[in-house]
Write an enzyme that holds these catalytic residues in place. Sequence first.
Site, PDB file in Angstrom:
ATOM      1  N   ASP A   1     -30.103  86.836 102.507  1.00 40.36           N
ATOM      2  CA  ASP A   1     -30.135  87.049 101.066  1.00 40.36           C
ATOM      3  C   ASP A   1     -31.017  86.023 100.361  1.00 40.36           C
ATOM      4  O   ASP A   1     -31.695  86.346  99.388  1.00 40.36           O
ATOM      5  CB  ASP A   1     -28.716  86.997 100.494  1.00 40.36           C
ATOM      6  CG  ASP A   1     -27.896  88.218 100.878  1.00 40.36           C
ATOM      7  OD1 ASP A   1     -28.465  89.189 101.414  1.00 40.36           O
ATOM      8  OD2 ASP A   1     -26.674  88.199 100.646  1.00 40.36           O
ATOM      9  N   GLY A   2     -31.030  84.795 100.855  1.00 40.39           N
ATOM     10  CA  GLY A   2     -31.894  83.765 100.265  1.00 40.39           C
ATOM     11  C   GLY A   2     -33.355  84.135 100.375  1.00 40.39           C
ATOM     12  O   GLY A   2     -34.137  83.910  99.444  1.00 40.39           O
TER      13      GLY A   2
ATOM     14  N   ASN B   1     -29.472  89.113  88.893  1.00 41.21           N
ATOM     15  CA  ASN B   1     -28.119  89.547  88.576  1.00 41.21           C
ATOM     16  C   ASN B   1     -27.196  88.510  87.964  1.00 41.21           C
ATOM     17  O   ASN B   1     -26.316  88.856  87.212  1.00 41.21           O
ATOM     18  CB  ASN B   1     -27.409  90.154  89.800  1.00 41.21           C
ATOM     19  CG  ASN B   1     -27.784  91.590  90.024  1.00 41.21           C
ATOM     20  OD1 ASN B   1     -28.535  92.175  89.260  1.00 41.21           O
ATOM     21  ND2 ASN B   1     -27.278  92.158  91.080  1.00 41.21           N
ATOM     22  N   GLU B   2     -27.321  87.228  88.303  1.00 45.49           N
ATOM     23  CA  GLU B   2     -26.360  86.270  87.771  1.00 45.49           C
ATOM     24  C   GLU B   2     -26.935  84.856  87.751  1.00 45.49           C
ATOM     25  O   GLU B   2     -27.853  84.532  88.495  1.00 45.49           O
ATOM     26  CB  GLU B   2     -25.077  86.260  88.603  1.00 45.49           C
ATOM     27  CG  GLU B   2     -25.302  85.847  90.043  1.00 45.49           C
ATOM     28  CD  GLU B   2     -24.080  86.035  90.909  1.00 45.49           C
ATOM     29  OE1 GLU B   2     -23.749  85.088  91.633  1.00 45.49           O
ATOM     30  OE2 GLU B   2     -23.468  87.111  90.865  1.00 45.49           O
TER      31      GLU B   2
END
Length: 157
Positions: free
Chosen positions: A73-74, A146-147
């Site tokens: 994901d990174g 997203n955040e």
Amino acid sequence: MKIALFGNEFSSSYIKYIKHLIAKLESENIELLIHNKFHDFLANSINFSEKIKTFERITTEDDIDFLFSIGGDGTLLKAVTYIRESNIPILGINTGRLGFISSISTDQIEVAINNVLQGKYKIRTRTVLKLETENNLFGTTNFALNEVAIVKKDTSS
């Protein structure tokens, strides 16, 4: 179709999957661009055809149809920095530890590529958030996917 590959270094146990990925894309006459650092990492293990190009940045002139992020994901979050607001879809192939947004496992590569080539996919829209600070705390990478988490720096009462 033109596909860009972006990735970070990973365990040598995944090389066979990346070889298969590149061979499959080349057999489908896909024009490939590979991020220069990722290309250098793979060069000792993969004999690239002369048709494959490398990139340091992605521009609108590159006319990329997809970006495949190879890692966790990174890696996918870092890949977003190359496409930003271009609306180029990213397919995350997981060779990392986490795989929440890089959800294609190595045993799903063949099916995923076939689905992309046949247009059998759905694009999940993610929100890109821009964060501005007075002291330019994040430099040119002042966005999130997203955040954003705000953490207290000083832990004293």
